[in-house]
Design a protein around this motif. Structure first.
Motif, mmCIF file in Angstrom:
data_model
loop_
_atom_site.group_PDB
_atom_site.id
_atom_site.type_symbol
_atom_site.label_atom_id
_atom_site.label_comp_id
_atom_site.label_asym_id
_atom_site.label_seq_id
_atom_site.Cartn_x
_atom_site.Cartn_y
_atom_site.Cartn_z
ATOM 1 N N UNK A 141 -1.783 -10.461 -3.115
ATOM 2 C CA UNK A 141 -0.409 -9.957 -3.261
ATOM 3 C C UNK A 141 -0.640 -8.625 -2.526
ATOM 4 N N UNK A 142 -2.241 -8.262 -1.971
ATOM 5 C CA UNK A 142 -1.634 -6.542 -1.844
ATOM 6 C C UNK A 142 -1.172 -6.364 -0.659
ATOM 7 N N UNK A 143 -0.822 -5.695 -0.278
ATOM 8 C CA UNK A 143 0.014 -4.994 1.164
ATOM 9 C C UNK A 143 -1.751 -4.210 1.922
ATOM 10 N N UNK A 144 -1.393 -4.275 3.126
ATOM 11 C CA UNK A 144 -2.195 -4.078 4.157
ATOM 12 C C UNK A 144 -2.312 -3.178 5.203
ATOM 13 N N UNK A 145 -2.595 -1.750 5.056
ATOM 14 C CA UNK A 145 -1.280 -1.012 5.704
ATOM 15 C C UNK A 145 -2.976 0.047 6.726
ATOM 16 N N UNK A 191 12.808 -6.327 4.123
ATOM 17 C CA UNK A 191 12.006 -6.180 3.122
ATOM 18 C C UNK A 191 10.782 -6.102 3.520
ATOM 19 N N UNK A 192 9.982 -5.795 3.797
ATOM 20 C CA UNK A 192 8.422 -6.399 4.438
ATOM 21 C C UNK A 192 7.206 -7.699 4.443
ATOM 22 N N UNK A 193 7.585 -8.242 5.247
ATOM 23 C CA UNK A 193 7.246 -10.037 5.613
ATOM 24 C C UNK A 193 5.787 -9.617 4.831
ATOM 25 N N UNK A 194 5.465 -10.883 4.198
ATOM 26 C CA UNK A 194 4.213 -10.796 3.659
ATOM 27 C C UNK A 194 3.045 -11.287 4.539
ATOM 28 N N UNK A 195 2.484 -10.646 4.248
ATOM 29 C CA UNK A 195 1.015 -10.897 5.449
ATOM 30 C C UNK A 195 0.553 -10.072 6.282
ATOM 31 N N UNK A 196 1.966 -9.084 6.839
ATOM 32 C CA UNK A 196 2.368 -8.268 7.864
ATOM 33 C C UNK A 196 1.329 -7.255 7.792
ATOM 34 N N UNK A 197 0.487 -7.017 8.744
ATOM 35 C CA UNK A 197 -0.415 -5.951 8.168
ATOM 36 C C UNK A 197 -0.315 -4.351 9.402
ATOM 37 N N UNK A 198 0.396 -3.391 8.649
ATOM 38 C CA UNK A 198 0.794 -1.928 9.487
ATOM 39 C C UNK A 198 -0.430 -1.665 9.984
ATOM 40 N N UNK A 199 0.128 -1.081 11.176
ATOM 41 C CA UNK A 199 -1.071 0.273 11.327
ATOM 42 C C UNK A 199 -0.115 1.426 12.612
ATOM 43 N N UNK A 200 -0.860 2.231 11.794
ATOM 44 C CA UNK A 200 0.453 3.658 12.560
ATOM 45 C C UNK A 200 -0.415 4.709 12.543
ATOM 46 N N UNK A 201 0.505 5.499 13.358
ATOM 47 C CA UNK A 201 -0.245 6.508 14.160
ATOM 48 C C UNK A 201 0.263 7.514 13.648
ATOM 49 N N UNK A 202 -0.655 8.856 13.758
ATOM 50 C CA UNK A 202 -0.223 9.720 13.996
ATOM 51 C C UNK A 202 -1.098 10.930 14.529
ATOM 52 N N UNK A 208 -10.510 15.267 14.837
ATOM 53 C CA UNK A 208 -11.466 14.394 15.945
ATOM 54 C C UNK A 208 -10.919 13.286 15.461
ATOM 55 N N UNK A 209 -10.314 12.796 14.064
ATOM 56 C CA UNK A 209 -10.054 10.671 14.141
ATOM 57 C C UNK A 209 -10.705 10.436 12.006
ATOM 58 N N UNK A 210 -9.345 10.353 11.747
ATOM 59 C CA UNK A 210 -9.266 9.912 10.008
ATOM 60 C C UNK A 210 -8.747 8.858 10.569
ATOM 61 N N UNK A 211 -8.808 7.896 10.187
ATOM 62 C CA UNK A 211 -8.854 6.433 9.546
ATOM 63 C C UNK A 211 -8.501 6.311 8.496
ATOM 64 N N UNK A 212 -7.336 5.450 7.849
ATOM 65 C CA UNK A 212 -7.546 5.034 6.235
ATOM 66 C C UNK A 212 -6.618 3.848 6.035
ATOM 67 N N UNK A 213 -7.686 2.447 5.638
ATOM 68 C CA UNK A 213 -7.038 1.145 4.807
ATOM 69 C C UNK A 213 -6.160 1.493 3.367
ATOM 70 N N UNK A 214 -5.384 1.505 3.512
ATOM 71 C CA UNK A 214 -4.832 0.851 2.550
ATOM 72 C C UNK A 214 -4.104 -0.511 2.081
ATOM 73 N N UNK A 215 -4.887 -0.365 0.311
ATOM 74 C CA UNK A 215 -4.701 -2.085 -0.659
ATOM 75 C C UNK A 215 -3.253 -1.627 -1.029
ATOM 76 N N UNK A 216 -2.370 -1.955 -0.750
ATOM 77 C CA UNK A 216 -0.955 -1.766 -1.853
ATOM 78 C C UNK A 216 -0.932 -2.577 -2.451
ATOM 79 N N UNK A 217 -0.904 -2.919 -3.813
ATOM 80 C CA UNK A 217 -1.061 -3.480 -4.772
ATOM 81 C C UNK A 217 0.392 -3.468 -5.633
ATOM 82 N N UNK A 218 0.228 -4.338 -7.266
ATOM 83 C CA UNK A 218 1.259 -4.178 -7.568
ATOM 84 C C UNK A 218 0.550 -3.239 -8.924
ATOM 85 N N UNK A 219 1.030 -2.255 -9.270
ATOM 86 C CA UNK A 219 1.091 -1.123 -10.480
ATOM 87 C C UNK A 219 -0.361 -0.394 -9.745
ATOM 88 N N UNK A 220 0.093 -0.680 -8.714
ATOM 89 C CA UNK A 220 -2.224 0.456 -8.093
ATOM 90 C C UNK A 220 -2.254 0.432 -6.615
#
Length: 261
Positions: A141-145, A191-202, A208-220
């Motif tokens: 249920x949690x989208x991953x980015x 709509x975002x496909x189920x199971x997709x894993x996004x990789x975004x770059x700034x 030097x290097x920042x990396x954040x992994x997001x677990x985007x779920x229902x209400x949190x």
């Protein structure tokens, strides 16, 4: 503890200069050789060791020294071939290698000890160990980015570390990252496909290097972030890897997980 001889590629660059400085201050490593592009090689005279614009000229006088390379894919592969010829172990921190180039590295690791990691940080290694637990406990249920930020001189995107994090997330779902990753979104994408894993770059500034992994779920949502404050973080990890690799045998491509067992 036995002293480890090292050869630093790109010794006048940002990472190379830091590696050389840290080696000179270390009682566990010795600067056996330095290499830079031929047109910049005269600048290597400040180091009290063998220096040249051709890695073969250095390796011929640096038997057994561990080569450390954070340069560019094509240059790294050329250095790897030289290391194969002279039998030197090699630590690779270069990112942006193609699948074909990685296969070449894996083949070389059958003949000489080779260590490769897109990020030499101990913290990232621990993060890679923890992420699969979060993926499995939180469920589908949690989208991953994955979001990464780097300085404006970085040439590859997504970063090697972001790709490694993405691979870790995908494997925890029994997926291949290439089958589920999304590196760009623009326009009416639906709509975002189920199971997709996004990789975004700034890209910008001197990050030097920042990396954040997001677990985007229902209400949190859960955010797990690693920030590198200095390149010394990567340099110290590479020197630790070089010392460890010096006593290893060829036969497999080593990674941070092997060293930290």
């Amino acid at each position: 503890m036995q002293v480890c001889d090292v050869v630093i590629m790109g010794a006048l660059g940002r990472m190379g200069s830091m590696l050389c400085s840290m080696v000179q201050e270390s009682d566990q490593h010795r600067l056996a050789g330095v290499v830079e592009r031929p047109n910049a090689a005269p600048g290597l005279s400040k180091y009290e060791c063998v220096g040249a614009g051709d890695v073969k000229d250095v390796l011929a006088k640096s038997k057994g020294a561990v080569v450390i390379d954070f340069t560019a894919p094509e240059a790294t592969l050329a250095t790897l071939d030289a290391a194969l010829e002279y039998g030197n172990p090699m630590v690779i921190g270069t990112t942006g290698l193609t699948a074909e180039q990685v296969a070449h590295v894996e083949e070389a690791a059958k003949s000489i000890p080779v260590f490769m990691a897109p990020n030499m940080s101990i913290g990232i290694s621990v993060l890679l160990d923890i992420l699969p637990q979060l993926v499995k406990k939180l469920g589908p249920q949690y989208d991953l980015e994955v979001m990464e930020i780097h300085h404006n001189k970085k040439v590859d995107s997504p970063s090697g570390t972001a790709l490694k994090l993405g691979q870790c997330l995908a494997q925890a779902r029994d997926e291949n990252l290439d089958d589920v990753k999304q590196c760009c979104r623009e326009g009416i994408i639906g709509a975002r496909p189920d199971g997709e894993i996004g990789l975004q770059a700034i890209r910008g500034g001197d990050v030097v290097g920042d990396h954040t992994v997001y677990f985007l779920g229902p209400a949190e949502r859960i955010e797990v972030t690693h920030r590198a404050h200095s390149r010394s973080n990567f340099a110290s990890g590479a020197l630790r890897a070089a010392h460890w690799l010096a006593s290893q045998q060829p036969g497999k491509l080593y990674a941070m997980a092997d060293m930290l067992i």
